[in-house]
Scaffold this motif. Structure first.
Motif, short mmCIF file in Angstrom:
data_model
loop_
_atom_site.label_atom_id
_atom_site.label_comp_id
_atom_site.label_asym_id
_atom_site.label_seq_id
_atom_site.Cartn_x
_atom_site.Cartn_y
_atom_site.Cartn_z
N MET A 298 0.83 -1.21 0.00
CA MET A 298 0.00 0.00 0.00
C MET A 298 0.86 1.25 0.00
O MET A 298 0.57 2.22 -0.72
CB MET A 298 -0.94 -0.01 1.20
CG MET A 298 -2.05 -1.03 1.11
SD MET A 298 -3.23 -0.89 2.47
CE MET A 298 -4.39 -2.19 2.02
N GLN A 299 1.92 1.25 0.81
CA GLN A 299 2.79 2.42 0.84
C GLN A 299 3.51 2.59 -0.50
O GLN A 299 3.69 3.72 -0.98
CB GLN A 299 3.81 2.28 1.98
CG GLN A 299 4.43 3.59 2.44
CD GLN A 299 5.64 4.01 1.61
OE1 GLN A 299 6.29 3.18 1.01
NE2 GLN A 299 5.92 5.31 1.59
N GLY A 300 3.92 1.48 -1.11
CA GLY A 300 4.56 1.54 -2.42
C GLY A 300 3.62 2.05 -3.50
O GLY A 300 4.03 2.82 -4.38
N THR A 301 2.35 1.65 -3.43
CA THR A 301 1.37 2.14 -4.40
C THR A 301 1.13 3.63 -4.21
O THR A 301 1.00 4.38 -5.18
CB THR A 301 0.05 1.37 -4.25
OG1 THR A 301 0.30 -0.04 -4.33
CG2 THR A 301 -0.93 1.76 -5.35
N GLN A 302 1.06 4.06 -2.95
CA GLN A 302 0.95 5.50 -2.67
C GLN A 302 2.09 6.27 -3.33
O GLN A 302 1.87 7.27 -4.02
CB GLN A 302 0.99 5.75 -1.17
CG GLN A 302 -0.24 5.38 -0.39
CD GLN A 302 -0.08 5.72 1.09
OE1 GLN A 302 0.75 6.54 1.47
NE2 GLN A 302 -0.87 5.08 1.93
N MET A 303 3.31 5.81 -3.11
CA MET A 303 4.46 6.51 -3.64
C MET A 303 4.45 6.55 -5.16
O MET A 303 4.71 7.60 -5.77
CB MET A 303 5.75 5.83 -3.15
CG MET A 303 7.03 6.54 -3.57
SD MET A 303 7.15 8.23 -2.92
CE MET A 303 7.31 7.89 -1.17
N SER A 304 4.12 5.43 -5.81
CA SER A 304 4.07 5.39 -7.26
C SER A 304 3.01 6.34 -7.81
O SER A 304 3.22 7.03 -8.81
CB SER A 304 3.80 3.97 -7.75
OG SER A 304 4.88 3.11 -7.42
N LEU A 305 1.84 6.39 -7.16
CA LEU A 305 0.78 7.29 -7.61
C LEU A 305 1.14 8.75 -7.39
O LEU A 305 0.84 9.60 -8.24
CB LEU A 305 -0.52 6.95 -6.87
CG LEU A 305 -1.21 5.65 -7.28
CD1 LEU A 305 -2.37 5.33 -6.36
CD2 LEU A 305 -1.70 5.73 -8.73
N VAL A 306 1.79 9.06 -6.27
CA VAL A 306 2.19 10.44 -6.00
C VAL A 306 3.25 10.88 -7.01
O VAL A 306 3.19 11.99 -7.56
CB VAL A 306 2.71 10.58 -4.56
CG1 VAL A 306 3.35 11.95 -4.35
CG2 VAL A 306 1.57 10.40 -3.56
N VAL A 307 4.23 10.01 -7.27
CA VAL A 307 5.24 10.32 -8.28
C VAL A 307 4.58 10.59 -9.62
O VAL A 307 4.88 11.59 -10.30
CB VAL A 307 6.27 9.17 -8.40
CG1 VAL A 307 7.15 9.38 -9.62
CG2 VAL A 307 7.12 9.08 -7.15
N ALA A 308 3.67 9.70 -10.03
CA ALA A 308 3.01 9.86 -11.32
C ALA A 308 2.17 11.13 -11.36
O ALA A 308 2.18 11.86 -12.36
CB ALA A 308 2.13 8.64 -11.59
N GLY A 309 1.43 11.42 -10.27
CA GLY A 309 0.58 12.60 -10.26
C GLY A 309 1.37 13.90 -10.32
O GLY A 309 1.07 14.79 -11.13
N VAL A 310 2.41 14.02 -9.48
CA VAL A 310 3.21 15.25 -9.45
C VAL A 310 3.99 15.42 -10.75
O VAL A 310 4.03 16.52 -11.33
CB VAL A 310 4.15 15.24 -8.24
CG1 VAL A 310 5.08 16.45 -8.28
CG2 VAL A 310 3.37 15.22 -6.94
N ALA A 311 4.61 14.34 -11.23
CA ALA A 311 5.39 14.43 -12.47
C ALA A 311 4.49 14.76 -13.66
O ALA A 311 4.88 15.53 -14.55
CB ALA A 311 6.14 13.12 -12.72
N THR A 312 3.29 14.20 -13.70
CA THR A 312 2.36 14.52 -14.78
C THR A 312 1.94 15.98 -14.72
O THR A 312 1.85 16.66 -15.76
CB THR A 312 1.12 13.61 -14.70
OG1 THR A 312 1.52 12.25 -14.82
CG2 THR A 312 0.13 13.95 -15.81
N LEU A 313 1.68 16.50 -13.51
CA LEU A 313 1.31 17.91 -13.35
C LEU A 313 2.44 18.81 -13.84
O LEU A 313 2.19 19.80 -14.57
CB LEU A 313 0.99 18.21 -11.88
CG LEU A 313 0.60 19.65 -11.56
CD1 LEU A 313 -0.67 20.04 -12.29
CD2 LEU A 313 0.42 19.82 -10.05
N VAL A 314 3.68 18.49 -13.47
CA VAL A 314 4.82 19.29 -13.92
C VAL A 314 4.94 19.25 -15.44
O VAL A 314 5.13 20.28 -16.10
CB VAL A 314 6.12 18.79 -13.26
CG1 VAL A 314 7.34 19.47 -13.88
CG2 VAL A 314 6.09 19.03 -11.76
#
Length: 304
Positions: A100-116
């Motif tokens: 669950m923590q790994g999925t959180q991190m992957s989603l946060v990375v994807a969300g922030v990087a996509t926004l940038v």
């Protein structure tokens, strides 16, 4: 009197017909209708929302944290009595909590990087497309040069130079993922800048920057949303690949790529370490892909 009565009756009948007339749908309503009719996209939305709720809420109710060590259950398969519903890893840490923590991190990375990448790509492409001429030529040649260079090598160099800080990883991936977005936005801007509403804005004395960000960019929502949705799985794969190489998120935090890397080394002896993270990663990638296809079909004006 008879004439007035007849006219009132006609007006009353006309108003009644207006009330009973079928109401039209806006473009947004039509897009939502198309999206809802796409069963694969609807199921993808349901799956992604479920994953988001589970990975961000469920950890608060788990008996074990992602960094806690259970010395009595090291390298153990799923054990419901001990509270390890997906087993433990080589260090006795709960695999469900870590997944669950790994999925959180992957989603946060994807969300922030996509926004940038969206912010940089939309701004860059809209400016190049609107001004055109030499400005457009110079800006797009820079994009072509960046395309010719190995993308993953740049990310690795950024990680090596600036350290393995997750925030820098987010920004670094996003700053190198905007090239395709810039090309898409530039092509759309070339057609939009000749439209009547842009000519009207020019005639009213609006500045070029006001026209770009107040008139052109808002009309690029459809293509931008579609490509952003398709960018998320690409960034998840990139982050997972970097973590697999040991250049991504570091202990005690984890990501799906890190978990898959660790699980692949002991897949024969401890298959539960690989199975859970791999299934979630594949499910998210497929769901984002189908959602992107559904949004493309719903928002593409050529399909209306």
């Amino acid at each position: 009197m008879a004439g007035l009565t007849s006219r009132d009756a006609i007006l009353t009948e006309y108003n009644q017909q207006l009330l009973n007339a079928p109401k039209g749908r806006s473009l947004a309503q039509d897009a939502v209708r198309r999206l809802v009719a796409n069963k694969a996209a609807v199921f993808s939305i349901f799956l992604l929302v479920t994953i988001l709720l589970v990975v961000f809420i469920a950890p608060y109710f788990l008996p074990w944290g992602y960094s806690q060590v259970d010395w009595a259950n090291i390298r153990k398969p799923p054990n419901f009595e001990a509270g390890h519903f997906m087993g433990t890893d080589q260090n006795g840490r709960d695999m469900l909590a870590r997944t669950m923590q790994g999925t959180q991190m992957s989603l946060v990375v994807a969300g922030v990087a996509t926004l940038v990448s969206v912010v940089i790509g939309v701004s860059y492409g809209a400016i190049a497309g609107y001004f055109g001429g030499r400005i457009d030529a110079v800006m797009m040649r820079f994009v072509d040069i960046m395309y010719a260079l190995p993308y993953i090598l740049f990310v690795i160099i950024l990680v090596v130079i600036f350290g393995r800080n997750p925030i820098l990883l987010f920004v670094g991936i996003g700053c190198l993922e905007w090239l395709t977005m810039a090309r898409i936005v530039r092509g759309q801007t070339l057609s939009l800048k000749e439209r009547e509403f842009v000519e009207a804005a020019r005639a009213s004395g609006a500045s070029p920057w006001s026209i770009i960000f107040r008139h052109i960019v808002p009309n690029l929502t459809g293509p931008v949303v579609i490509y952003a949705t398709l960018t998320i799985p690409e960034i998840i794969i990139t982050e997972s690949f970097l973590s697999y190489l040991g250049l991504g998120v570091q202990e005690p935090q984890t990501s799906l790529g890190t978990l898959i890397s660790q699980g692949s080394e002991v897949a024969v002896a401890l298959p539960w370490m690989l199975l859970g993270p791999a299934v979630i990663l594949v499910a998210m990638l497929i769901a984002f892909t189908y959602l992107g296809d559904g949004l493309r079909d719903a928002l593409d004006p050529k399909d209306r």
